[in-house]
Design a protein around this motif. Structure first.
Motif, PDB file in Angstrom:
ATOM      1  N   GLN A  10       2.115   3.433  -9.136  1.00 45.74           N
ATOM      2  CA  GLN A  10       1.174   2.809  -8.327  1.00 45.74           C
ATOM      3  C   GLN A  10       0.530   4.085  -7.481  1.00 45.74           C
ATOM      4  O   GLN A  10       1.002   4.896  -7.022  1.00 45.74           O
ATOM      5  N   SER A  11      -0.763   3.658  -7.132  1.00 41.22           N
ATOM      6  CA  SER A  11      -1.528   4.548  -6.676  1.00 41.22           C
ATOM      7  C   SER A  11      -2.164   4.022  -5.088  1.00 41.22           C
ATOM      8  O   SER A  11      -2.112   2.919  -4.950  1.00 41.22           O
ATOM      9  N   GLY A  12      -2.089   4.889  -3.845  1.00 42.97           N
ATOM     10  CA  GLY A  12      -2.574   4.468  -2.669  1.00 42.97           C
ATOM     11  C   GLY A  12      -1.307   3.975  -2.009  1.00 42.97           C
ATOM     12  O   GLY A  12      -0.210   3.341  -2.526  1.00 42.97           O
ATOM     13  N   PRO A  13      -1.516   3.888  -0.301  1.00 43.19           N
ATOM     14  CA  PRO A  13      -0.251   3.534   0.300  1.00 43.19           C
ATOM     15  C   PRO A  13      -0.312   1.996   0.614  1.00 43.19           C
ATOM     16  O   PRO A  13      -1.552   1.307   0.256  1.00 43.19           O
ATOM     17  N   THR A  14       0.750   1.551   0.489  1.00 45.62           N
ATOM     18  CA  THR A  14       0.903   0.032   1.012  1.00 45.62           C
ATOM     19  C   THR A  14       1.376   0.113   2.246  1.00 45.62           C
ATOM     20  O   THR A  14       2.321   0.657   2.644  1.00 45.62           O
ATOM     21  N   ILE A  41       4.803   1.876   5.879  1.00 48.78           N
ATOM     22  CA  ILE A  41       3.906   2.225   4.944  1.00 48.78           C
ATOM     23  C   ILE A  41       4.593   2.839   3.797  1.00 48.78           C
ATOM     24  O   ILE A  41       5.580   3.632   4.122  1.00 48.78           O
ATOM     25  N   ARG A  42       4.256   2.808   2.508  1.00 46.73           N
ATOM     26  CA  ARG A  42       4.899   3.434   1.467  1.00 46.73           C
ATOM     27  C   ARG A  42       3.723   3.796   0.407  1.00 46.73           C
ATOM     28  O   ARG A  42       2.652   3.423   0.318  1.00 46.73           O
ATOM     29  N   LEU A  43       4.089   5.007  -0.135  1.00 52.05           N
ATOM     30  CA  LEU A  43       3.322   5.717  -1.181  1.00 52.05           C
ATOM     31  C   LEU A  43       4.043   6.046  -2.435  1.00 52.05           C
ATOM     32  O   LEU A  43       5.119   7.099  -2.155  1.00 52.05           O
ATOM     33  N   ASP A  44       3.578   5.769  -3.464  1.00 54.15           N
ATOM     34  CA  ASP A  44       4.103   5.960  -4.857  1.00 54.15           C
ATOM     35  C   ASP A  44       3.404   6.850  -5.488  1.00 54.15           C
ATOM     36  O   ASP A  44       2.136   6.354  -5.821  1.00 54.15           O
ATOM     37  N   ARG A  45       3.643   8.009  -6.137  1.00 57.29           N
ATOM     38  CA  ARG A  45       3.099   8.761  -6.909  1.00 57.29           C
ATOM     39  C   ARG A  45       4.066   9.010  -8.273  1.00 57.29           C
ATOM     40  O   ARG A  45       4.859   9.842  -8.099  1.00 57.29           O
ATOM     41  N   ALA A  49       8.872   8.289  -4.369  1.00 56.13           N
ATOM     42  CA  ALA A  49       8.472   7.369  -3.528  1.00 56.13           C
ATOM     43  C   ALA A  49       8.737   7.782  -2.171  1.00 56.13           C
ATOM     44  O   ALA A  49       9.661   8.204  -1.977  1.00 56.13           O
ATOM     45  N   GLY A  51       8.324   6.760   2.191  1.00 55.39           N
ATOM     46  CA  GLY A  51       8.102   5.594   2.871  1.00 55.39           C
ATOM     47  C   GLY A  51       8.753   5.749   4.382  1.00 55.39           C
ATOM     48  O   GLY A  51       9.436   6.961   4.841  1.00 55.39           O
TER      49      GLY A  51
END
Length: 232
Positions: A10-14, A41-45, A49, A51
């Motif tokens: 997944q790209s981009g923050p949630t 806020i969560r960021l997956d690269r 992961a 957060g």
């Protein structure tokens, strides 16, 4: 507390904003049984992961008058056949506490997804730290099921908290009356970015007697917790 397992790649923050009737963790209240707004806020690269989450704790007696907690975590998540495995490091930082309340823990877990059903198991360990008066081990297992052709998901979980005690005053924060079991049964309604949920949570903690100040026994019993969240 744990952030939701991300989709790999997944790209981009949630970003998520939430209001809950109680900041309940492992069956005990972190917000004096009062309404607690939160944001995360969560960021997956790839498999990485990251957060962060901030939640109101409403001058929590459990955390010596803390007004808010900030949870920061980083972890690695990988798919191995039908399993999703995770390893995380988590820090909890308290604003406004009258004591040195910050502490850290590590977690490992696994999830198995089969159609609309998901089963998870996790172990979370906080090494011996002054802030929590010893060490703390939390083992939990849960299951969720998305009801086909509806926006509803039902879930249930059970956990067990154990640990050693160096300082009974501080150990009461996470183990109010010693080792205990907690449980949760809930339902969520998800429509687009909007989530509405209700959980029944409880523990087998003995609430009789005055207890230690940080135990906050009156907020360790069975109750309903409602929440509304909006995800960006």
């Amino acid at each position: 507390m744990a952030f939701a397992a991300p989709a790999l790649g997944q790209s981009g923050p949630t970003i998520e904003a939430e209001v809950a009737s109680d900041e309940s963790r492992r069956g005990i209240s972190w917000s004096e049984g009062r309404v607690a707004p939160a944001a995360s806020i969560r960021l997956d690269r790839g498999a990485l992961a990251l957060g962060a989450r901030v939640a109101a704790t409403r001058d929590s007696a459990r955390h010596a008058g803390a007004e808010a907690v900030v949870d920061v975590e980083g972890g690695y998540i990988a798919d191995v056949g039908p399993l999703q495995l995770e390893a995380r490091a988590i820090g909890h930082f308290f604003a406004g506490s009258a004591i040195g309340a910050d502490y850290g823990e590590v977690a490992v877990g696994a999830g198995y997804l089969l159609g609309p059903a998901r089963v998870t198991a996790r172990a979370t360990y906080a090494p011996d730290q002054h802030a929590i008066g010893g060490d703390n081990l939390y083992l939990n297992a849960g299951a969720s099921l998305g009801i086909p052709a509806t926006p509803f998901t039902v879930s249930a979980a059970v956990g067990r908290t154990t640990g050693s005690t160096d300082d009974p005053f501080r150990a009461a924060r996470l183990r109010p009356a010693g080792d205990y079991t907690d449980w949760r049964v809930g339902v969520e309604h998800i429509t687009g970015p909007l989530l509405i949920g209700v959980d029944y949570v409880g523990t087998d903690i003995d609430q009789r007697g005055p207890g230690l100040p940080l135990a906050d026994l009156r907020h360790s019993g069975d109750r309903l917790v409602g929440r509304v969240a909006f995800r960006f």
